[in-house]
Scaffold this motif. Structure first.
Motif, mmCIF file in Angstrom:
data_model
loop_
_atom_site.group_PDB
_atom_site.id
_atom_site.type_symbol
_atom_site.label_atom_id
_atom_site.label_comp_id
_atom_site.label_asym_id
_atom_site.label_seq_id
_atom_site.Cartn_x
_atom_site.Cartn_y
_atom_site.Cartn_z
ATOM 1 N N GLU A 39 31.133 40.279 42.471
ATOM 2 C CA GLU A 39 30.014 40.883 43.201
ATOM 3 C C GLU A 39 28.707 40.173 42.846
ATOM 4 O O GLU A 39 27.890 39.864 43.713
ATOM 5 N N ARG A 40 28.536 39.880 41.576
ATOM 6 C CA ARG A 40 27.324 39.206 41.122
ATOM 7 C C ARG A 40 27.237 37.796 41.741
ATOM 8 O O ARG A 40 26.186 37.376 42.193
ATOM 9 N N ARG A 69 28.634 36.754 44.455
ATOM 10 C CA ARG A 69 28.381 36.893 45.903
ATOM 11 C C ARG A 69 26.892 37.105 46.148
ATOM 12 O O ARG A 69 26.283 36.450 47.002
ATOM 13 N N ALA A 70 26.329 38.033 45.372
ATOM 14 C CA ALA A 70 24.916 38.353 45.558
ATOM 15 C C ALA A 70 24.052 37.121 45.297
ATOM 16 O O ALA A 70 23.108 36.836 46.032
ATOM 17 N N ARG A 71 24.415 36.356 44.273
ATOM 18 C CA ARG A 71 23.635 35.180 43.935
ATOM 19 C C ARG A 71 23.695 34.157 45.077
ATOM 20 O O ARG A 71 22.697 33.601 45.488
ATOM 21 N N ARG A 81 24.399 34.716 48.203
ATOM 22 C CA ARG A 81 23.698 35.226 49.383
ATOM 23 C C ARG A 81 22.205 35.003 49.236
ATOM 24 O O ARG A 81 21.536 34.551 50.147
ATOM 25 N N ALA A 82 21.708 35.276 48.038
ATOM 26 C CA ALA A 82 20.270 35.119 47.803
ATOM 27 C C ALA A 82 19.858 33.669 47.980
ATOM 28 O O ALA A 82 18.844 33.369 48.619
#
Lengths: 486, 655
Positions: A444-445, A447-449, A451-452
Motif C-alpha cells: 500500500e505504501r 502504491r501510494a508513493r 501514485r504521488a
C-alpha cells in the motif's frame, strides 16, 4: 501406548533463553557470516514453543521486540537485501551515507531477516485494528529495492545465487554455487514481499523469471526420484525440501492457506519416485553396540555408527526394534535430527500433509508416509539433550540449528502443545498471517508513493533505472553489466 | 563419540608410531633406552612431554648451585674432558651431566656415560641403575633428592611460620624423616658438593618429538606425514639446532623485546598527546615529534622483519604474534572499523581477539574497495580462522582478478584449506569460480586439459579418502567432469568404480557413475531428464549397466543404492521393469505361503516386484508384495506401502 516420551517444553525454553541471553561460544564462529540464521533459529524456536493461549511466557518480552527489530533492520543494505552479520556490514562514510559493497547483501540472510521481523512483530491489540502490530512488522523494509536486487541474483538458467559481486575485468558475478537452497529462498522472499500488484500499476516491480526457476527446479530431479542441485548430482533431503517448497511457493496464493499440491508441484515428472525416495529416508534406528575400551580405530566410523543394519532382515519385523525411526538425508547415510524436518516438511509441501501423523506402533490407522510415533520417540529419546535443545547425532551436544529443526519436525508432525506450523515458510502459521498483513501495508505504501510521483511527474520507472545505474557507478565505477544487456 | 576422545585416540596413535629418537649420547642397547624412559618417569613423576623449543633456552639457563655447595672440594671428575657440544641438545645434556652427575649416570647407563663422568668399574648389565653406583655415590644421590624436597617445602610455609625451627620441623615432616635424616642429607650434599637445581629431563629426551594433541588439521597432517616417513628432525628442532644458531636466535629475541618495549613507550606517549595529558613534573603537555614518528615506523619495520625471520625458523610466540595487524607497519595507514554491537544485537558470538581485529581491518579495506597484496593476505588470515564468510571469498576473488594472480597457484593453495575445512561449501564455490576463469586459458590445449584433470582428480581422491561421501566434493566433481569433458576418461570411470568396490553402499559414487554413463554427450539427448527414457542410450551400454548393478546387489541385497541404479538404468534404456523380474525373484521365496516358507532377503526386490506386477496388470500379485512389506518385512513404512496399495485400485486394498 503407555511409555511414550513427553516433550519438556519448559526445558527447551530454558535452553533458548540461555542462547538468547549470553553470547554464543566461539564454536559458532564459522556461522558468523550468517548470524541472521542463528537469530532465526532462536526466535523461531521460541515462537514454536509458545503458542498463543498456552500460558507459557515468552523469554522475549514485548518491550525488547522493538530493539531486536531495529538490529535486524540495521543490516539492511542500501542496494537491497540484508547482510548476514554485523561483522560484514560496512559503516557509513564521512557523508553519513552507508558504504556499499554489493556482496554484503545475502539472499539467505534476507529471508531470515524477513522471517525475524514477522516473528518479532508487536502483538496485536485484539479489537483495535488501528493499532496493528502485524501491519507494522515490515516498517523500514525497502520492498522495491529488495525485489529488484532479488531479480539480479537469478542466473540465465533460472537458478539463483546468494550474493552479487563485481569482479575486476569480469563484470558482475552471481556468487554462491548451484544450490537448491537459494532457489527456495528466492521463491520465499518473493512470496513474502511481492503481493498482487499487476504490471503497469503503481507499486509494480519487475518480477524475476518464475518460469525459468520452475524449469530449473523440475529438471533437477535425479534418476532415483530425489532432488539435487542438478540432476547430475546426488539427491539430498534438504534439497528435496527446497525444490518442492519453491514450487509450492511460486504457486501459493498471497494469503490464506496454500493450495495443496499446486499445479507446479503436480508437474514434478516422477512423483511416485519422489515419494518413494522421501519415504525411504526413514529407517529403523538400531542402538550401536557398547563402545569398546581403548578403541583407537574409531576415527571414521561415525558414518556407520548411526546407520546400523540388522543382522537379518527379519529382525526388522520385531516390534522391539521398531521403537526409534530416524531419517537420513541421502541413501545409506546416518541419522540426523534435521532430516526428520526436511523429509516431513517436504511431504507436507507435496500436499501429503494429511498422510502425516499417526504411526504403526501406537495403533493409529495406517495411511502415513512417515512413522510419526517412531520419529517422535527417536527425537525425544535419542536426540533431545538434558539441558534442552536437540543434537545432530545421538548423544551429541545440542546446537541452535538442530535444536530449531528438531522442534520444527515435531511441529510439522502435529506435536500437541506446539504452535501450528507452516511447512512452506518454516515459521508458525500465525507468523505467516503477520507476513500477509505486513506485506499488504508495504504494498500500500509503495502504491501510494508511485501514485504521488506519477501525480507530480517526478519519478518514472526510467528514473528508477537511472538510480540503479548511479548505484552501480558508486559500487564499481562503471555501468552495471546487467543494465547494459537490456 | 565425543570429539575429545577422538582427539586423544589420534594423539595416542601418532605417539605410538613415532617413538622419541634415542638420545645421541646414549647410543647403547635397547635396554639402555628402556632405562631412559623408566627412569625419566620415576624421577619426574610424569612422562616426558612436549616442550616448546623456545623454553629450552631459559630452562637450561644458569645451573645454580645451592648456597651450601660453595666449597670446591669436588669429588667429581673435572669437566676438562668435555668435548665441545655442537647442538643445543648436546649442550643441555652436558650441563645436565655436570649438574646431576648421578642421575646422568642412571639415565645414560654406565656403559657409555656422558663424557663428564669417570669410567665406571663395570658395565651395568641393565639390572637397575642404582647398582652401577658406588655406595658413597648412591648415598649422595639419595641425599640430593631429599635435600631438594626439603629446600622446596619450607619456602612454601614461610608465611605461616616465623622461626627457623618451624621451617626445619616442616621440612622434616615434608620429607617424612626425622630431624636426623634431614641433617644427614644436608651433610652428604655438602660433602658431595652436588648442585640442587639442574636442567629438566624433558629437554634431554628429544623434546620436539612428542606431538601436541591440540593442533589444526593441516599442521597435524604435515607432522604425521613427516614422522611416518621417518624424516630427520626438522631444522628448527632442538636436536638439529646448533649453539650458534640458538644464540643468534636469542639475540634476535632480545632485540625484538627491546624494540617492542620502545614502540610501546612511543604509543603510550602518543596516547598521552591525544588525550592532552601533561607531564607531572614539568607541566608540559605530552608531545610526539615528527622524528619520533619516523623512528617508530622504522622500528616497526624492523619488528616485522624480525618476526618474519623468526617465523621462518621455527614456531613459537614470535610467529604466533605475527598475525597482529595493528602493530604491523604495512597496515599503518588503515584505520580499522571496529564492530560495536548495539543493544538488541541477536546471536552475538564470543569473537576471539585476533578475529575481531582482522574483521575490523577487513571492513576498512572493503569500504575503500582496496585490491592489494596485503588485502589478499588479510583474506587468507581470516579464512584460516573462519572459512565460511561468503563475502570474504568474493572479495578475495576480486583481488585475485584485479592483481591478475595466477589461478593455478590459487587452486593449489585452496587444496590445503579444503582439507582443513571438510564441511565448508564456500571453498567449493570459490574453486568453481576459479576453474571457470582458468579453463579458457587451457581449453585449446588438450594436453593441458588432461594434466589439469589428472591433478584435480588426485586432489579429489585425496579429500574423498578422508570423507568418502562429502557432498560438496562430489558436486564439484560432477561440475568438473562436465566442464572438462571427462565422460570417456577411463581414469575417471576407474576411480569411481574403485570407490564403489571399497564401499558398495557409497551412494555418492553410484550417483556419479550414473551421471558419467548417461550424460555422455555422444550417448545422451541434450536436456533429457534423468527420469525419462533416452533413445540415444546404446542398448549394449544399458545391458552392461544392468549387469553391473545386479552384480553389486548380489554382494549386499539390502543395499538400496544399486537397486535405485538398476531402476534408473532400465528407465533410461526405455526398458520394461519386467526385464528384472527373474533377478528380483532371487531374493524372494514362498511369498504369502506362511511364516515357515516365506523368506525375503531384500525389501527392495519385493518393492520392485510390486511395480513389475503392476506394470503387467498382475494387480493381485503386486498387492501381495506391498501387503507383506507392510505387515512383516518393512513395517516402519506400513503407511507408505498401504498408500501404494490404494494406488493399485484393487478390491483388496480398498477393503
Amino acid at each position: 501406548m503407555a511409555d511414550e516420551p513427553t516433550l519438556d517444553i519448559d526445558r527447551h525454553l530454558r535452553y533458548w533463553t540461555m542462547c538468547l541471553r549470553s553470547p554464543l561460544p566461539h564454536h559458532y564462529l564459522s556461522s558468523d557470516g550468517n548470524r541472521m540464521a542463528l537469530a532465526y533459529f532462536m526466535i523461531n524456536s521460541v515462537a514454536i514453543l509458545t503458542p498463543p493461549g498456552s500460558g507459557k511466557p515468552s523469554p522475549i518480552p514485548a518491550s525488547d521486540r522493538r530493539s531486536l527489530r531495529r538490529w535486524v533492520l540495521s543490516l539492511q543494505q542500501p542496494g537491497g537485501g540484508f547482510a548476514g552479520s554485523p561483522t560484514l556490514a560496512l559503516p557509513p562514510g564521512p557523508d553519513g551515507v552507508q558504504a556499499v559493497d554489493a556482496s554484503v547483501a545475502n539472499l539467505p540472510a534476507t529471508l531470515f531477516a524477513l522471517q525475524l521481523l514477522a516473528l518479532l512483530a508487536d502483538d496485536d491489540d485484539d479489537d483495535d485494528d488501528d493499532n496493528d502490530g502485524a501491519a507494522a512488522a515490515f516498517d523500514g523494509v525497502d520492498r522495491a529495492r529488495t525485489l529488484r536486487w532479488l531479480r539480479r541474483l537469478q542466473r540465465p538458467d533460472g537458478s539463483f545465487g546468494e550474493a552479487l559481486k563485481h569482479l575486476p575485468g569480469r563484470g558482475w558475478f552471481v556468487g554462491g554455487g548451484y544450490d537448491m537452497r537459494y532457489c527456495y529462498i528466492a521463491a520465499a522472499v518473493r512470496w513474502i514481499l511481492r503481493g498482487d500488484v499487476q504490471e503497469g500499476e503503481p507499486g509494480w516491480v519487475d518480477d524475476f523469471d518464475t518460469h525459468a526457476l520452475a524449469r530449473y527446479i523440475l529438471s533437477s530431479q535425479t534418476y532415483d526420484g530425489g532432488f539435487a542441485g542438478s540432476s547430475q548430482e546426488e539427491p539430498h533431503a534438504g534439497y528435496a525440501y527446497c525444490a518442492i517448497g519453491a514450487l509450492a511457493l511460486l504457486d501459493r496464493p498471497i494469503s490464506g492457506h496454500p493450495r495443496p499440491g499446486g499445479t507446479l508441484v503436480a508437474s514434478i515428472r516422477d512423483r511416485p519416485g519422489l515419494i518413494r525416495w522421501l519415504a525411504s529416508r526413514q529407517f529403523v534406528y538400531l542402538e550401536p553396540p557398547e563402545p569398546q575400551e581403548d578403541d583407537d580405530d574409531d576415527d571414521d566410523n561415525d558414518d556407520e555408527d548411526n546407520f546400523r543394519l540388522p543382522q537379518r532382515l527379519s529382525d526388522l519385523s520385531l516390534t522391539e526394534n521398531l521403537r526409534h525411526v530416524a531419517c537420513n538425508g541421502r541413501t545409506n547415510k546416518v541419522a540426523d535430527t534435521c532430516y526428520t524436518w526436511w523429509v516431513g516438511g517436504a511431504l507436507a509441501n507435496l500436499g501429503l500433509g494429511a498422510e502425516l501423523g499417526g504411526g504403526v506402533a501406537d495403533g493409529e490407522a495406517p495411511g502415513v508416509l512417515l512413522d510419526r510415533a517412531g520419529a517422535r520417540r527417536f527425537l525425544l529419546e535419542r536426540m533431545a539433550h538434558r539441558i534442552g535443545g536437540f543434537s545432530k547425532h545421538p548423544g551429541g551436544p545440542p546446537d541452535v540449528y538442530h535444536a530449531c529443526f528438531g522442534l520444527a519436525a515435531l511441529a510439522v508432525l502435529g506435536e500437541p502443545g506446539l504452535s501450528e506450523f507452516d511447512s512452506g515458510l518454516a515459521v508458525p502459521a500465525r507468523t505467516v498471517r503477520v507476513m500477509e498483513r505486513a506485506r499488504a501495508a508495504l504494498v500500500e505504501r509503495d502504491r501510494a508513493r508511485d501514485r504521488a510521483s506519477e501525480g507530480d511527474g517526478t519519478k518514472r520507472p526510467a528514473e528508477l533505472a537511472g538510480e540503479a545505474v548511479a548505484l552501480g557507478l558508486a559500487m564499481a565505477g562503471k555501468k552495471p553489466a546487467w543494465l547494459s544487456e537490456r | 563419540m565425543p570429539p575429545s576422545k577422538k582427539g586423544g585416540g589420534k594423539g595416542k596413535a601418532s605417539q605410538a608410531s613415532t617413538p622419541p629418537p634415542p638420545p645421541p649420547l646414549a647410543t647403547t642397547t635397547t635396554a639402555a633406552e628402556d632405562k631412559v624412559t623408566s627412569q625419566g618417569g620415576a624421577t619426574t613423576g610424569k612422562p616426558p612431554s612436549k616442550e616448546s623449543d623456545d623454553e629450552s633456552d631459559s630452562a637450561i639457563g644458569p645451573v645454580l648451585p645451592s648456597s651450601s655447595t660453595a666449597a670446591p672440594t669436588d669429588p667429581l671428575p673435572a669437566t676438562a674432558a668435555l668435548p665441545e657440544p655442537r647442538t643445543v641438545l648436546e649442550r643441555t645434556r652436558a650441563r645436565f651431566a655436570a649438574a646431576r652427575p648421578y642421575e646422568a649416570r642412571l639415565i645414560f647407563g654406565s656403559r657409555q656415560p656422558p663424557p663428564t663422568l669417570a669410567e665406571p668399574e663395570e658395565p651395568g648389565p641393565g639390572l637397575g641403575g642404582l647398582k652401577d653406583l658406588e655406595p658413597r655415590e648412591r648415598a649422595a644421590w639419595l641425599a640430593t633428592r631429599i635435600a631438594a624436597r626439603i629446600a622446596r617445602r619450607p619456602a612454601l610455609s614461610a608465611t605461616t611460620t616465623t622461626g627457623g625451627a618451624g621451617a626445619a620441623e616442616l621440612a622434616r615432616v615434608a620429607c617424612g624423616g626425622g630431624a636426623k635424616t634431614v641433617r644427614e642429607a644436608w651433610k652428604l650434599v655438602n660433602e658431595g658438593s652436588v648442585p640442587l637445581r639442574a636442567a629438566g629431563e624433558k629437554q634431554l629426551l628429544g623434546a620436539a618429538t612428542a606431538p601436541t594433541p591440540a593442533s589444526t588439521g593441516i599442521a597435524r597432517r604435515r607432522r604425521e606425514g613427516a614422522s611416518s616417513r621417518g624424516e630427520p628432525a626438522p631444522a628448527g628442532s632442538l636436536e638439529a639446532r646448533t649453539i650458534a644458531a640458538a644464540e643468534a636466535r636469542w639475540e634476535r629475541r632480545v632485540r625484538l623485546a627491546c624494540l617492542l618495549a620502545e614502540s610501546r613507550c612511543f604509543r603510550a606517549q602518543r596516547e598521552r598527546e591525544t588525550r592532552g595529558v601533561r607531564d607531572d613534573r614539568t607541566g608540559e603537555p605530552a608531545v610526539v615529534t615528527e622524528r619520533e614518528v619516523v623512528e617508530d615506523k622504522r622500528r616497526r619495520l624492523e619488528i616485522a622483519a624480525l618476526r618474519r625471520d623468526m617465523a621462518a625458523h621455527g614456531s613459537g610466540p614470535a610467529s604466533r604474534a605475527a598475525g597482529k595487524i595493528a602493530s604491523n607497519p604495512d597496515w599503518d595507514d588503515v584505520v580499522p572499523v571496529v564492530l560495536e554491537e548495539p543493544a538488541g544485537a541477536l546471536a552475538s558470538i564470543a569473537y576471539p581477539a585476533d578475529y575481531a581485529e582482522a574483521m575490523s581491518y577487513l571492513r576498512a579495506v572493503m569500504k575503500a574497495n582496496e585490491h592489494s597484496e596485503r588485502c589478499l593476505w588479510l583474506t587468507e588470515h581470516i579464512i584460516n580462522m573462519n572459512a565460511s564468510h561468503y563475502t570474504v571469498w568474493l572479495y578475495r576473488a576480486a583481488i585475485l582478478f584485479a592483481l591478475e594472480k595466477p589461478i593455478a597457484e590459487e587452486i593449489e593453495w585452496l587444496n590445503e584449506i579444503a582439507l582443513a575445512n571438510l564441511k565448508n561449501y564456500q571453498i567449493w564455490h570459490h574453486r568453481h569460480l576459479l576453474v571457470e576463469n582458468h579453463f579458457p586459458s587451457i581449453a585449446a590445449d588438450p594436453a593441458a586439459v588432461a594434466a589439469f584433470a589428472a591433478s584435480e582428480r588426485r586432489f579429489l581422491e585425496r579429500i574423498l579418502a578422508e570423507d568418502t561421501k562429502n557432498y560438496h566434493v562430489w558436486s564439484y566433481r560432477s561440475y568438473l567432469a562436465n566442464k572438462l569433458g571427462l565422460f570417456s576418461d577411463a581414469d575417471e570411470l576407474a576411480s569411481v568404480e574403485r570407490m564403489i568396490d571399497d564401499d558398495v553402499r557409497n551412494n555418492s559414487a553410484w550417483s556419479h557413475r550414473f551421471f558419467l554413463v548417461f550424460s555422455h554427450p555422444d550417448r545422451a539427448t541434450p536436456g533429457a531428464a534423468a527420469t525419462e527414457p533416452d533413445p540415444k542410450a546404446p542398448p549394449e551400454m544399458v545391458d552392461r549397466e544392468v549387469a553391473y548393478a545386479q552384480a553389486k546387489i548380489r554382494l549386499a541385497p539390502q543395499n538400496q543404492s544399486p537397486w535405485s541404479y538398476l531402476r534408473g538404468v532400465l528407465v533410461k534404456g526405455g526398458r520394461k521393469l519386467g526385464e528384472a523380474e527373474g533377478f528380483a525373484r532371487e531374493f524372494v521365496t514362498g511369498l504369502g505361503k506362511g511364516e515357515d516358507e516365506e523368506d525375503v532377503t531384500s525389501t527392495h526386490a519385493l518393492d520392485l516386484l510390486a511395480d513389475i506386477y503392476a506394470e503387467q496388470g498382475r494387480k493381485e500379485e503386486a498387492d501381495l508384495c506391498l501387503q507383506r512389506l507392510g505387515q512383516k518385512w518393512d513395517r516402519i513404512r506400513l503407511g507408505y506401502w498401504e498408500w501404494r496399495r490404494r494406488g493399485l485400485g484393487t478390491e483388496a486394498a480398498a477393503a
